[in-house]
Design an enzyme around this catalytic site. Structure first.
Site, PDB file in Angstrom:
ATOM      1  N   SER A  19       0.802  -1.220   0.000  1.00 26.05           N
ATOM      2  CA  SER A  19       0.000   0.000   0.000  1.00 26.05           C
ATOM      3  C   SER A  19       0.836   1.273   0.000  1.00 26.05           C
ATOM      4  O   SER A  19       0.281   2.359  -0.124  1.00 26.05           O
ATOM      5  CB  SER A  19      -0.936   0.007   1.219  1.00 26.05           C
TER       6      SER A  19
ATOM      7  N   LYS B  94      -6.911   3.421   8.472  1.00 30.57           N
ATOM      8  CA  LYS B  94      -5.944   4.382   7.934  1.00 30.57           C
ATOM      9  C   LYS B  94      -6.501   5.796   7.948  1.00 30.57           C
ATOM     10  O   LYS B  94      -5.802   6.758   8.287  1.00 30.57           O
ATOM     11  CB  LYS B  94      -5.547   3.978   6.515  1.00 30.57           C
TER      12      LYS B  94
END
Length: 826
Positions: free
Chosen positions: A704, A747
Site C-alpha cells: 500500500s 488508515k
C-alpha cells in the site's frame, strides 16, 4: 574416527536439507563420478536417514570442509574395525551410502559436527585417491521389487513386529513408530526399521548390501523377531523383580489387616461415610445415563482401593470432578431487547453497528428459544472494548460470565485436559471454567484468539475447532473426563486484534464483527461518561472535587495519546487525578480543582505527540503515507534523495520484500514515463537514489506504500514539494494503475488523528469511504485516483508538467527513415 552425535546444534546460514526419513528423496542420479569416502566406526547410514555425526580426525575434517565447499556429496561406509582412526580401503566394507551434508558446525576442541542425509546405495569399485583422504569411483545399486501377495504379507508381519518392539522398548520414540506405521514403500520401510531396531552392525551392513526388497524384509523379520523376544523376556524379569516385595504391597497387606480388625471391633472407618457422600453427590448432579454409569462404576472401584494407595486419590479426584460439573444446572435467559440495548448504551459509547449486530443475535435467540448459531468473534485494535462487550452481553442475558485467556497458550491439553494416566492430571480449561461458573450456559469469552501458539505439545487452535463448531460441541470429550459433555448451550464469544494468525478453519466457524478505532469525539464522550468518573472513584475524589473541561480533554487526547482505543487516555486521566488528590491533601483545599488546558504541561510534562506533518511540505522528496497495524492505523513518511552515482537504488528502514518491490516498481514507472512527465531522463544513470522510511526499528511491509513512494520520487525528480497536509495509500502497477488496498477505515482514522486534511485513495476503494464515521469524513477532503498521473497532479504543488506527444506531420516527399539516437518511452 566418525561416531554418531546425539546433541547436534543447528547452524544458521546453511541450506535446509531433508528432515524425516519418510520425506527423504533418493537423488542418486545427480551424484558426481567420484565421491570422497568417509569411514564410520559404529553406525550404518541407510538411504532416507538423517543422522548427526561427530568428526574427529584431521583428514576427515578436511574431507568435510571440501565437501561443504563443493557439492556436499560424500560416501559413508562402515569400517570393519571400529578402533581404526585413519582407515584404508581394506578397512572398509564394499557397499556404502551416498549422502549429502546438510549442516556443519566446527567446535573449539577442533572437532566438527555434521548432519548428513542418506541418498542411495552405492558399491565402491575403485579408489582413485588416498591423500589427503580417500576418494573412489562407484556404481549405484538400484532396488529390485516385485509386488505380489507374498510381499504384502511380509510387509504386514514386519510392521506388526516393529509395533511390538516399540511398545516394549523405551528407547524408540513415538515419531519413529508413527513414521514406520505410515510408510507405504516396502524398501523405505525396511530401511527405516533397520535404522531404529537394536541389531548388530554386521547385520545392518548386510541389510544395506541387500538390494532385493523381499529378501531384505525376510532378513529384517528374523532379526526383529529375535529382538522382540529379548525385550519381552527383559520386561518380564523386570516386572518380577519389581513386584516381588515392594513398599506398596506391604502397606496394602497391613491396612487390610487393620480394616478386618476394625470390622471385628465394630469400628468402621470414615471411608464408608465418604463413599456415601459421593454417591449422594452423583445422584444429585443430574448426569446423563452414560456418565452416571461410569461414575457409579468408579465409585465401586474406590471402595475396593486402600486409602493409602495412589490410585485412591486419582479415582477420588475424578469422582469429585464428575459430581461438581453443571450437567443440568443453568441460568434462565432474560431476552429483553430493550434492557439489553439500555445496558449496551450505558456501558459503551458509539459502536452502533456492533451493538445492532449483537441485538439482532439476541432477537434470533428469543425467537428460536435456542442458541445454536454462529460463534461471534470481535476483531479490533487494543482498548476499543471487546472484552467489556462480552461482559455486557452476559449481563444483558442474565448469564454467568467466564473469561478464558488464550494468549500464549501452546499446549493442547489446556483445552482438552490431560489423560488420567498422568500424575497430577486435570480437566481442560473449558470444563474448569464451567465448574467455576456453576452453570452449563454461561457467556464464555475466548480472549486473544490470535495469540494462540503451537509447539511439540500440540496446537490449541486445532483443539478449538470442535469447541467452536455448533454441529459438534454438543458432545465435547475432554481427555480427563473421557465422557461427552454438552457445550451447545454455552455462548462463545472470541476476541482478536487481527485475523491473519487465526487458523483458517477456525475463522470459518465464526462470524467476524469488526470494532473500529475511536474518533476524537468518541474518545471525548467516553472519557466524560466512563473514564473520568471511574478514575475519580478509584482515587478517592468526589465528582465535584476535580473538573476537566471539554477543551482540556480534547488537548489531552490530541497531545498526550495516539492510539486506537482509550487505555492510554485513561492512564493520563489517572495521572491528573493522582496529582489533584495530592494537592487536595497537602493544601487542604475545599474548593474544586479546575484543570485547564494550560495546566496539562505542568501536570503531565511537555506534549508527547505533535502534528507529524508539520515539516513534510518544506522539502522535495518527502511524502506522507498511511499504514495498517494490528493496533490501529498509522501514518508513515517516505523520504527520497539523490546523489552522484551510477543509477543504484538504496532502500532502508526495515522494509519487507513486498515494500522493496513497490519502490522498484515506482522507480521503473517514472523512468519509463520520464519524457511524458517532464523529468530529466538522462539523470537516472548519473545518480544513485536512496529511499528511507523513518522508524527504522519497526519492520514494515505491504504494497500500500506504492503510491507514496512514486510521489516521493516524482517530487524529488521534478523538484516540487508535496502538499504538507496530504496523505495517501494505494498499490501501484508497473503501468501506473492505482490498485485497491485494505484497512481503509483504520488508515483514515489515523490520518485524522495526525492532523491530515487531504487524502488520496484508490478509486476502487470508494466503496470503503462510507464506512468512515461521518464526523471524520467532514474534516477530510478525499481524492480518488485510478492512475499515477492523477495522484501526482493532486499531490505535487503546481502538478507535473506533462509533455504533449508530438504530432507527426506527413512528409512532403518519401524518404528513408533514420534510426533515432534517443530511446522512446511509452
Amino acid at each position: 574416527m566418525i561416531s554418531p552425535d546425539t546433541e547436534f546444534i543447528r547452524i544458521s546460514g546453511l541450506p535446509e536439507g531433508g528432515g524425516s526419513p519418510k520425506g527423504a528423496k533418493r537423488r542418486a542420479g545427480s551424484l558426481p563420478g567420484t565421491l570422497p569416502v568417509l569411514g564410520l566406526s559404529d553406525i550404518v547410514v541407510f538411504p532416507g536417514m538423517t543422522v548427526p555425526l561427530l568428526v574427529e580426525s584431521t583428514p576427515s575434517i578436511r574431507l568435510i570442509d571440501d565437501a561443504v565447499a563443493g557439492d556436499r556429496h560424500v560416501c559413508l561406509v562402515l569400517q570393519k574395525e571400529s578402533e581404526v582412526t585413519d582407515p584404508s580401503p581394506d578397512d572398509l566394507w564394499e557397499v556404502g551410502c551416498a549422502s549429502r551434508v546438510l549442516r556443519m558446525l566446527k567446535l573449539p576442541d577442533n572437532t566438527v559436527r555434521i548432519l548428513v542425509e542418506g541418498l542411495g546405495r552405492v558399491r565402491l569399485t575403485r579408489f582413485v585417491e588416498s591423500q589427503p583422504y580417500l576418494r573412489a569411483e562407484f556404481s549405484e545399486l538400484p532396488e529390485t521389487l516385485e509386488a505380489n501377495l507374498a510381499l504384502t504379507a511380509l510387509v504386514r508381519r514386519v510392521r506388526e513386529k516393529f509395533r511390538e518392539i516399540s511398545e516394549l522398548s523405551p528407547a524408540l520414540t513415538e515419531q519413529s513408530r508413527i513414521a514406520a506405521l505410515n510408510e507405504d514403500d516396502p524398501g523405505k520401510l525396511a530401511d527405516l526399521i533397520a535404522a531404529n531396531v537394536n541389531i548388530a552392525l554386521e547385520e545392518r551392513q548386510r541389510l544395506l548390501e541387500t538390494t532385493d526388497v523381499a529378501q531384505r524384509l525376510k532378513s529384517l523379520l528374523s532379526l526383529a523377531t529375535r529382538e522382540a523376544e529379548v525385550l519381552a523376556l527383559g520386561s518380564k524379569i523386570q516386572d518380577e523383580v519389581t513386584s516381588s516385595m515392594n513398599k506398596t504391597q506391604r502397606e496394602f497387606f497391613l491396612r487390610e489387616q487393620m480394616r478386618a480388625i476394625q470390622r471385628e471391633l465394630g469400628e468402621a472407618g470414615g471411608g464408608m461415610a465418604e463413599t456415601e457422600t459421593l454417591r449422594q453427590q452423583i445422584d444429585g448432579a443430574g448426569m446423563p445415563e452414560e456418565a452416571r454409569k461410569v461414575a457409579l462404576k468408579e465409585l465401586d472401584r474406590l471402595q475396593a482401593i486402600p486409602a493409602a494407595s495412589p490410585e485412591y486419590t486419582v479415582v477420588r479426584n475424578y469422582l469429585d470432578c464428575l459430581a461438581a460439573l453443571p450437567w443440568s444446572v443453568s441460568t434462565e435467559d432474560r431476552l429483553d431487547l430493550r434492557r439489553a440495548e439500555r445496558i449496551l448504551e450505558e456501558q459503551h459509547y458509539g459502536l452502533s453497528k456492533v451493538k445492532d449486530r449483537l441485538l439482532e443475535f439476541l432477537a434470533v435467540m428469543k425467537l428460536r428459544q435456542s442458541l445454536k448459531g454462529p460463534i461471534l468473534c470481535l476483531v479490533g485494535p487494543p482498548g476499543v472494548g471487546k472484552t467489556s462487550l462480552g461482559r455486557s452481553i452476559a449481563e444483558a442475558l442474565n448469564r454467568k460470565f467466564v473469561r478464558f485467556a488464550l494468549g500464549g497458550m501452546r499446549d493442547e491439553a489446556e483445552i482438552r485436559g490431560h489423560r488420567r494416566t498422568y500424575v497430577g492430571a486435570l480437566p481442560g480449561r473449558i470444563l474448569q471454567s464451567l465448574r467455576r461458573a456453576g452453570s452449563n450456559n454461561p457467556v464464555m469469552l475466548l480472549d486473544e484468539l490470535d495469540k494462540v501458539g503451537a509447539d511439540f505439545r500440540g496446537d490449541p487452535a486445532s483443539a478449538l475447532l470442535e469447541v467452536l463448531d455448533p454441529a459438534q460441541n454438543h458432545a465435547f470429550v475432554d481427555h480427563y473426563l473421557d465422557l461427552p459433555f454438552d457445550l451447545s448451550r454455552v455462548l462463545f464469544i472470541a476476541t482478536a486484534n487481527w485475523l491473519d494468525p487465526v487458523h483458517p478453519a477456525l475463522r470459518d466457524r465464526m462470524e467476524i464483527i469488526e470494532l473500529p478505532s475511536y474518533t476524537p469525539d468518541e474518545k471525548l464522550q467516553i472519557a466524560r461518561r466512563h473514564l473520568l468518573p471511574r478514575q475519580l472513584t478509584e482515587h478517592g475524589l468526589k465528582p465535584g472535587q476535580m473538573r476537566l473541561s471539554d477543551a482540556t480533554l480534547r488537548q489531552l487526547i490530541r497531545d498526550y495519546t495516539r492510539e486506537a482505543g482509550v487505555r492510554q487516555l485513561e492512564r493520563e486521566i489517572a495521572a491528573v487525578a493522582r496529582k489533584s488528590a495530592r494537592k487536595l491533601v497537602q493544601k487542604r483545599a475545599r474548593k474544586p480543582i479546575h484543570i485547564k488546558a494550560a495546566d496539562l504541561e505542568s501536570l503531565l510534562g511537555p506534549p508527547r505527540f505533535t502534528l507529524e506533518t508539520a515539516g513534510t511540505g518544506t522539502q522535495n522528496g518527502i511524502a506522507t503515507g498511511l499504514a495498517w497495524t494490528p493496533v490501529g492505523g498509522e501514518i508513515l513518511f517516505v523520504e527520497a534523495t539523490s546523489m552522484p552515482g551510477n543509477g543504484k537504488l538504496i532502500l532502508t528502514g526495515s522494509l519487507g520484500d513486498v515494500m522493496k518491490e513497490s519502490a522498484q516498481a515506482a522507480l521503473s514507472h517514472l523512468r519509463s514515463r520520464a519524457s511524458h512527465l517532464g523529468l530529466d531522463e538522462v539523470a537516472f544513470d548519473r545518480q544513485d537514489l536512496h529511499i528511507h522510511v523513518p522508524a527504522g526499528a519497526t519492520p514494515k511491509d505491504g504494497p500500500s506504500a506504492g503510491v507514496t513512494m512514486v510521489t516521493a520520487l516524482a517530487s524529488l525528480f521534478a523538484r516540487k514539494r508535496v502538499r504538507s497536509q496530504l496523505a495517501m495509500t494505494g498499490e501501484i502497477s508497473l503501468r501506473g494503475r492505482v490498485l485497491p488496498v485494505g484497512g481503509i477505515k483504520e488508515k483514515v482514522l489515523a490520518a485524522a488523528r495526525a492532523g491530515i486534511r487531504e487524502l488520496i485513495l484508490p478509486e476502487q476503494n470508494r466503496k470503503d469511504w462510507g464506512e468512515v464515521p461521518a464526523e471524520v469524513r467532514e474534516r477530510l477532503q478525499v481524492h480518488f485516483a485510478g492512475d499515477v498521473d492523477t495522484v501526482l497532479s493532486v499531490a505535487l504543488k503546481n502538478g507535473v508538467a506533462h509533455k504533449p506527444k508530438p504530432v507527426a506531420k506527413p512528409p512532403t516527399r518519401p524518404r528513408k527513415p533514420r534510426a533515432s539516437a534517443k530511446a522512446v518511452h511509452a
